[in-house]
Design a protein around this motif. Structure first.
Motif, PDB file in Angstrom:
ATOM      1  N   TYR A 108       0.852  -1.199   0.000  1.00  0.00           N
ATOM      2  CA  TYR A 108       0.000   0.000   0.000  1.00  0.00           C
ATOM      3  C   TYR A 108       0.887   1.248   0.000  1.00  0.00           C
ATOM      4  CZ  TYR A 108      -3.816   3.040   1.731  1.00  0.00           C
ATOM      5  OH  TYR A 108      -4.766   4.020   1.893  1.00  0.00           O
ATOM      6  N   ASN A 109       1.870   1.224   0.868  1.00  0.00           N
ATOM      7  CA  ASN A 109       2.807   2.336   1.027  1.00  0.00           C
ATOM      8  C   ASN A 109       3.580   2.631  -0.259  1.00  0.00           C
ATOM      9  OD1 ASN A 109       3.094   3.896   3.266  1.00  0.00           O
ATOM     10  ND2 ASN A 109       5.133   3.116   3.759  1.00  0.00           N
ATOM     11  N   SER A 110       3.944   1.579  -0.959  1.00  0.00           N
ATOM     12  CA  SER A 110       4.774   1.761  -2.145  1.00  0.00           C
ATOM     13  C   SER A 110       3.928   2.080  -3.380  1.00  0.00           C
ATOM     14  CB  SER A 110       5.592   0.497  -2.405  1.00  0.00           C
ATOM     15  OG  SER A 110       4.756  -0.539  -2.884  1.00  0.00           O
ATOM     16  N   GLY A 111       2.600   2.184  -3.206  1.00  0.00           N
ATOM     17  CA  GLY A 111       1.741   2.561  -4.332  1.00  0.00           C
ATOM     18  C   GLY A 111       1.358   1.412  -5.234  1.00  0.00           C
ATOM     19  N   GLU A 112       1.629   0.171  -4.770  1.00  0.00           N
ATOM     20  CA  GLU A 112       1.324  -0.994  -5.615  1.00  0.00           C
ATOM     21  C   GLU A 112      -0.174  -1.293  -5.676  1.00  0.00           C
ATOM     22  OE1 GLU A 112       3.969  -4.361  -4.788  1.00  0.00           O
ATOM     23  OE2 GLU A 112       2.316  -5.718  -5.249  1.00  0.00           O
ATOM     24  N   LEU A 113      -0.909  -0.846  -4.660  1.00  0.00           N
ATOM     25  CA  LEU A 113      -2.331  -1.195  -4.585  1.00  0.00           C
ATOM     26  C   LEU A 113      -3.207  -0.016  -4.998  1.00  0.00           C
ATOM     27  CD1 LEU A 113      -2.356  -3.099  -1.167  1.00  0.00           C
ATOM     28  CD2 LEU A 113      -1.981  -4.010  -3.468  1.00  0.00           C
ATOM     29  N   ASN A 114      -4.128  -0.292  -5.903  1.00  0.00           N
ATOM     30  CA  ASN A 114      -5.021   0.729  -6.425  1.00  0.00           C
ATOM     31  C   ASN A 114      -6.284   0.805  -5.577  1.00  0.00           C
ATOM     32  OD1 ASN A 114      -6.021   2.623  -8.261  1.00  0.00           O
ATOM     33  ND2 ASN A 114      -7.074   1.016  -9.419  1.00  0.00           N
ATOM     34  N   LEU A 115      -6.130   1.228  -4.328  1.00  0.00           N
ATOM     35  CA  LEU A 115      -7.246   1.236  -3.385  1.00  0.00           C
ATOM     36  C   LEU A 115      -6.904   2.135  -2.198  1.00  0.00           C
ATOM     37  CD1 LEU A 115      -6.012  -0.674  -0.948  1.00  0.00           C
ATOM     38  CD2 LEU A 115      -6.682  -2.488  -2.517  1.00  0.00           C
ATOM     39  N   GLU A 116      -7.910   2.337  -1.352  1.00  0.00           N
ATOM     40  CA  GLU A 116      -7.695   3.075  -0.106  1.00  0.00           C
ATOM     41  C   GLU A 116      -8.014   2.194   1.084  1.00  0.00           C
ATOM     42  OE1 GLU A 116      -9.841   6.777  -0.132  1.00  0.00           O
ATOM     43  OE2 GLU A 116      -9.033   7.255  -2.123  1.00  0.00           O
ATOM     44  N   ILE A 117      -7.235   2.345   2.146  1.00  0.00           N
ATOM     45  CA  ILE A 117      -7.493   1.587   3.379  1.00  0.00           C
ATOM     46  C   ILE A 117      -7.927   2.582   4.453  1.00  0.00           C
ATOM     47  CG2 ILE A 117      -6.540   0.007   5.104  1.00  0.00           C
ATOM     48  CD1 ILE A 117      -4.494  -0.904   3.065  1.00  0.00           C
ATOM     49  N   PRO A 118      -9.231   2.743   4.669  1.00  0.00           N
ATOM     50  CA  PRO A 118      -9.686   3.749   5.642  1.00  0.00           C
ATOM     51  C   PRO A 118      -9.379   3.347   7.086  1.00  0.00           C
ATOM     52  CG  PRO A 118     -11.559   2.563   4.710  1.00  0.00           C
ATOM     53  CD  PRO A 118     -10.352   2.131   3.939  1.00  0.00           C
ATOM     54  N   PHE A 119      -9.347   2.027   7.361  1.00  0.00           N
ATOM     55  CA  PHE A 119      -9.080   1.620   8.747  1.00  0.00           C
ATOM     56  C   PHE A 119      -8.789   0.126   8.829  1.00  0.00           C
ATOM     57  CE2 PHE A 119     -13.712   1.345   8.260  1.00  0.00           C
ATOM     58  CZ  PHE A 119     -13.936   0.042   8.675  1.00  0.00           C
ATOM     59  N   ILE A 120      -8.279  -0.232  10.007  1.00  0.00           N
ATOM     60  CA  ILE A 120      -8.019  -1.629  10.341  1.00  0.00           C
ATOM     61  C   ILE A 120      -8.838  -1.963  11.582  1.00  0.00           C
ATOM     62  CG2 ILE A 120      -6.237  -3.245  11.152  1.00  0.00           C
ATOM     63  CD1 ILE A 120      -4.211  -1.391   9.607  1.00  0.00           C
ATOM     64  N   ILE A 121      -9.503  -3.111  11.563  1.00  0.00           N
ATOM     65  CA  ILE A 121     -10.246  -3.582  12.737  1.00  0.00           C
ATOM     66  C   ILE A 121      -9.543  -4.829  13.261  1.00  0.00           C
ATOM     67  CG2 ILE A 121     -12.321  -4.924  13.354  1.00  0.00           C
ATOM     68  CD1 ILE A 121     -13.988  -2.932  11.777  1.00  0.00           C
ATOM     69  N   SER A 122      -9.441  -4.929  14.578  1.00  0.00           N
ATOM     70  CA  SER A 122      -8.904  -6.163  15.143  1.00  0.00           C
ATOM     71  C   SER A 122      -9.619  -6.516  16.432  1.00  0.00           C
ATOM     72  CB  SER A 122      -7.407  -6.038  15.404  1.00  0.00           C
ATOM     73  OG  SER A 122      -6.923  -7.268  15.936  1.00  0.00           O
ATOM     74  N   ASN A 123      -9.710  -7.815  16.686  1.00  0.00           N
ATOM     75  CA  ASN A 123     -10.268  -8.261  17.962  1.00  0.00           C
ATOM     76  C   ASN A 123      -9.190  -8.305  19.051  1.00  0.00           C
ATOM     77  OD1 ASN A 123      -9.130 -10.336  16.483  1.00  0.00           O
ATOM     78  ND2 ASN A 123     -10.290 -11.934  17.529  1.00  0.00           N
ATOM     79  N   HIS A 124      -7.960  -7.974  18.690  1.00  0.00           N
ATOM     80  CA  HIS A 124      -6.874  -7.880  19.660  1.00  0.00           C
ATOM     81  C   HIS A 124      -6.138  -6.561  19.450  1.00  0.00           C
ATOM     82  CE1 HIS A 124      -7.365 -12.002  21.029  1.00  0.00           C
ATOM     83  NE2 HIS A 124      -7.445 -12.375  19.768  1.00  0.00           N
ATOM     84  N   ILE A 125      -5.434  -6.146  20.481  1.00  0.00           N
ATOM     85  CA  ILE A 125      -4.757  -4.843  20.420  1.00  0.00           C
ATOM     86  C   ILE A 125      -3.333  -4.974  19.871  1.00  0.00           C
ATOM     87  CG2 ILE A 125      -3.757  -4.895  22.773  1.00  0.00           C
ATOM     88  CD1 ILE A 125      -5.586  -1.886  21.210  1.00  0.00           C
ATOM     89  N   ASP A 126      -2.851  -6.208  19.756  1.00  0.00           N
ATOM     90  CA  ASP A 126      -1.425  -6.471  19.498  1.00  0.00           C
ATOM     91  C   ASP A 126      -0.851  -5.735  18.296  1.00  0.00           C
ATOM     92  OD1 ASP A 126      -2.952  -8.657  20.746  1.00  0.00           O
ATOM     93  OD2 ASP A 126      -0.999  -9.638  20.959  1.00  0.00           O
ATOM     94  N   LEU A 127      -1.608  -5.642  17.205  1.00  0.00           N
ATOM     95  CA  LEU A 127      -1.030  -5.109  15.967  1.00  0.00           C
ATOM     96  C   LEU A 127      -1.220  -3.601  15.811  1.00  0.00           C
ATOM     97  CD1 LEU A 127      -1.926  -7.989  13.468  1.00  0.00           C
ATOM     98  CD2 LEU A 127       0.041  -7.761  14.990  1.00  0.00           C
ATOM     99  N   LYS A 128      -1.742  -2.963  16.842  1.00  0.00           N
ATOM    100  CA  LYS A 128      -1.953  -1.513  16.758  1.00  0.00           C
ATOM    101  C   LYS A 128      -0.675  -0.744  16.409  1.00  0.00           C
ATOM    102  CE  LYS A 128      -4.294   2.335  18.994  1.00  0.00           C
ATOM    103  NZ  LYS A 128      -3.253   3.317  18.643  1.00  0.00           N
ATOM    104  N   PRO A 129       0.477  -1.092  17.000  1.00  0.00           N
ATOM    105  CA  PRO A 129       1.691  -0.324  16.654  1.00  0.00           C
ATOM    106  C   PRO A 129       2.019  -0.359  15.160  1.00  0.00           C
ATOM    107  CG  PRO A 129       2.065  -1.674  18.617  1.00  0.00           C
ATOM    108  CD  PRO A 129       0.728  -2.077  18.072  1.00  0.00           C
ATOM    109  N   ILE A 130       1.725  -1.472  14.504  1.00  0.00           N
ATOM    110  CA  ILE A 130       1.987  -1.540  13.056  1.00  0.00           C
ATOM    111  C   ILE A 130       1.062  -0.564  12.332  1.00  0.00           C
ATOM    112  CG2 ILE A 130       2.029  -3.029  11.018  1.00  0.00           C
ATOM    113  CD1 ILE A 130       2.599  -5.386  12.845  1.00  0.00           C
ATOM    114  N   ALA A 131      -0.220  -0.598  12.678  1.00  0.00           N
ATOM    115  CA  ALA A 131      -1.165   0.349  12.072  1.00  0.00           C
ATOM    116  C   ALA A 131      -0.696   1.785  12.311  1.00  0.00           C
ATOM    117  CB  ALA A 131      -2.559   0.137  12.656  1.00  0.00           C
ATOM    118  N   ASP A 132      -0.256   2.050  13.527  1.00  0.00           N
ATOM    119  CA  ASP A 132       0.220   3.403  13.855  1.00  0.00           C
ATOM    120  C   ASP A 132       1.408   3.797  12.988  1.00  0.00           C
ATOM    121  OD1 ASP A 132      -1.719   3.444  15.758  1.00  0.00           O
ATOM    122  OD2 ASP A 132      -0.366   3.170  17.477  1.00  0.00           O
TER     123      ASP A 132
END
Lengths: 284, 284, 284, 284
Positions: A108-132
């Motif tokens: 997504y960051n490198s512009g390879e994906l032709n889309l938008e990611i408005p948000f990430i949902i998770s049932n756990h908090i663990d991956l929040k730092p990556i989203a941040d």
């Protein structure tokens, strides 16, 4: 410059291609891509077409309206028309595994994906730092047996608020209910860590290890009510041997999962997938 | 029922697809396959189309004539039209290796190949018993430095007598001269036992062994004057390891050669290959 | 020069490798290959070793006897020792499909297979001409519900008469009974036309088509009493798309079947396969 | 528990395996892995062995010393012995491309890699935020024609300070000088974006596009003085078609690069690679 993508399926009849291409020409469009497929067993015609329209006064809505009355009704088509101005909005659902998330956000960051990611949902908090670190909103919605319905309502609200077009379950370790599935038919993409239909359900790498297969796989499919039985979008495999422990299978499998899911996302986002009768037609 | 296949390439212009599909409809044809490709770098349009014509009074020649004046001249097309009634005639050239020969004749026997094999030519007598067991005429035309030109004349005479459409060099261990190449441009299919452009020329498995590659390959391509540099039709590879001796490489490679050559033959015989600027467009 | 291959499995204990290699040295052998594997889950040690013995007075029987008393009993080994002087004898069972038969006999003819084919058995007469052209005895043993037991007795008699070591079902379209399986445990090799465990049983290509998979496969395995559930020796796959009809799947699958079966035959004939707990260890 | 890995190569002589395994037993070791390979063409013996030693008084240095005098000198071995207590230290060199960096750091984070990354060096500042988010020191050392020697001295100093064992060029877009290569022989891993030896040098995807290949690849190799000609560790390929633009080739290639480089890193870090005569032996 306006560019649209048209997806059509209908009963196979003589003259459809010519009728559609003529219509485009009459609307002053220039066809830049056309591919079609006929399912001879079921007698169904599928077509994907891209067309460019020069001039400022092109209106996608007016085009759709003309298409509907001139063509769609005549041939009893199921159809979708997308303007290239509108990038699809993809919601990411994750749990604790980070490999698919890193992979998708890296692309997504490198512009390879032709889309938008408005948000990430998770049932756990663990991956929040990556989203941040990728500066994408992260919503922690825990799911327990007791709160499942309530959690899904929160999810649906977010999906609606952000006008999400499709959902990707990037190793989201929860079964999605029919309520969500019915709101997003053939719009929820899952990655299953086996070459379906082998090893449906939980712990497929353990089953693969036990059966002694020489090949493992991953499958990306649309979610339907029956578990791991939805239309397959993409599959890939890797050769293994008796020297692989379960842990080694899982590590090797992660690479398959990442690439198969990323390819499925790209196909869907580029409107190259049509679904009919629980199977996909994938245009090039 | 008449069925034709049309192959077109020309400068990319607006309206080609609509013009062609309209023309088919006007001729009472039903398009059953259409695929196209635009090479944006060179601005060239490629199309492959299959159409059925019901009714006894369809004439391929009349169709060709109308196509030429109505469309081909207008768009300055290079074009070919084939009737499905005419199976292409394929001459097989072999030397001493039998694996590709067995493979091709096995497929031919089982009806997998949509073509006719009028004869086999070899510069050695060794494989005659195989040709005999499949009841295909075998011509032994020895080639030495001194007799090369004469041998080629004999080959050309046979090719002419039998109305051969294309030639397959199934591990034919001779370099074909420009005389033959010019008579059959993009109609001589070779199998080279490496993933070209790596290991051009003689003894590629020995070179692969020496370089210590982890993958070997095979490449089927049209023969041009420059050795192993013609348009690539099909390639495949196999993983190897340090445990492979040269003999093991060669044995593994035989399987690649057989399958890559068979696929190239099928693509060519089914008129799915177009060549432009030393590259191929391969339709599905 | 005498060369032997030793296959061992036993409970994993300290000192096995050193004990075996010492034993070889004491017997004046030169180890030219050694590979081992430990299944940590089941705590089982597997080893494959090749050794050369210079000198005319080497006796495989004497070696086996010494091995048994010195090593095998001490470590409670399951073991097999083969002399390279004895090529394994392989019986081919076929029905009407010829692609695997052509492929195996082509390889046999070219010296690629380190084995002998004393005869071919078929329940149909159709493939006799192929056997004849390769000059291999062909026995036509029809099988009906009523005559199945009787037919199998004839098969067993032939297998005994010719001292057959292992059996290959090269698309033999009959279910083999437990009587035969028990006489040849882990010595009957089948080719199944799917990536097992997906699509067990009849018509896997039809099932694959119906499910809409993007990959088809073939699996070679030892025959056990449970259908298509025996230890897997080799698997391979090919990518397909929605454009493939069932006929196209079958044609593509034939190439997989040939190569997967040939590889399994080579692994077995070269004594590179060990079976434990319905899984295989495949040595390089 | 102490665990060591031994890598040996020497002239192939009778009795090596038994001598080594005996030595391990005498040192109270338990062999848990042994694989060997003989290059018959060059008459060289290669072995990789893992052994466990129970008891607190095991000393890797004492073992090495005994190994040297008892075995290595006798057989004139080249040998390396590693204790599992020492994880190798890997320096990452990058420029502006982030896909390999994300991939490696994602694996590193999830514990998939058995190594330590003391720092990242780059000739550009662009990827510093990624290093920061993974909390790995990032050194920006610009390289120009004028400052190349000076920059390399800074690199060497960092490598020395941090006791780096090996270097990975993760799409580092600079040619490394012989000074660095000689300090780290067979310890600098590069990823080249073609199936070497095809498309050596700059812009291999452009060359692949121009040649019209049907397969692209990636190759990970040790850096030697000759460009892209060092010992190959790992290769993989992907099928492409005429529909791929150069941009599409590059995107597809990124996935190959990531996985091929990651596999090469794992093989090297797990001491599974031996180099001889510009080729690698890769143990399982």
């Amino acid at each position: 410059m306006n560019k649209i993508t048209i997806l059509i399926h209908c009963k196979d009849l003589s003259g459809i291609i010519a009728s559609v291409t003529n219509f485009i020409v009459e609307q002053n469009g220039n066809i830049i891509y056309l591919d079609q497929h006929v399912d001879r067993e079921q007698d169904i015609f599928f077509m994907r077409l891209e067309s460019e329209f020069i001039g400022d006064n092109f209106s996608t809505d007016a085009f759709k309206s003309a298409f509907k009355t001139t063509l769609a009704e005549k041939f009893e088509m199921k159809w979708r028309i997308y303007s290239s101005h509108n990038k699809p909005k993809m919601a990411l659902f994750v749990s604790k595994y980070d490999h698919c998330l890193y992979d998708i956000l890296g692309r997504y960051n490198s512009g390879e994906l032709n889309l938008e990611i408005p948000f990430i949902i998770s049932n756990h908090i663990d991956l929040k730092p990556i989203a941040d670190s990728f500066k994408i909103p992260f919503f922690h919605i825990p799911v327990t047996k007791a709160t499942k319905a309530e959690a899904e309502d929160k999810q649906l609200e977010l999906l609606k608020t952000y006008n999400v077009d499709f959902i990707v379950l990037a190793r989201y370790m929860q079964i999605v209910s029919s309520k969500l599935i019915n709101k997003y038919p053939n719009k929820i993409i899952n990655i299953h860590h086996s070459f379906l239909p082998a090893f449906v359900g939980a712990k497929p790498y353990h089953s693969a290890y036990k059966r002694g297969v020489k090949i493992i796989g991953a499958t990306s499919h649309y979610v339907t009510e029956e578990l791991d039985a939805g239309p397959i979008i993409e599959q890939d495999v890797a050769h293994i041997s008796h020297t692989y422990t379960i842990e080694a299978l899982i590590a090797k499998g992660r690479d398959l999962e990442k690439i198969v899911l990323a390819n499925a996302i790209k196909l869907h986002a580029n409107r190259k997938v049509m679904v009919f009768n629980n199977k996909t037609v994938i245009f090039s």
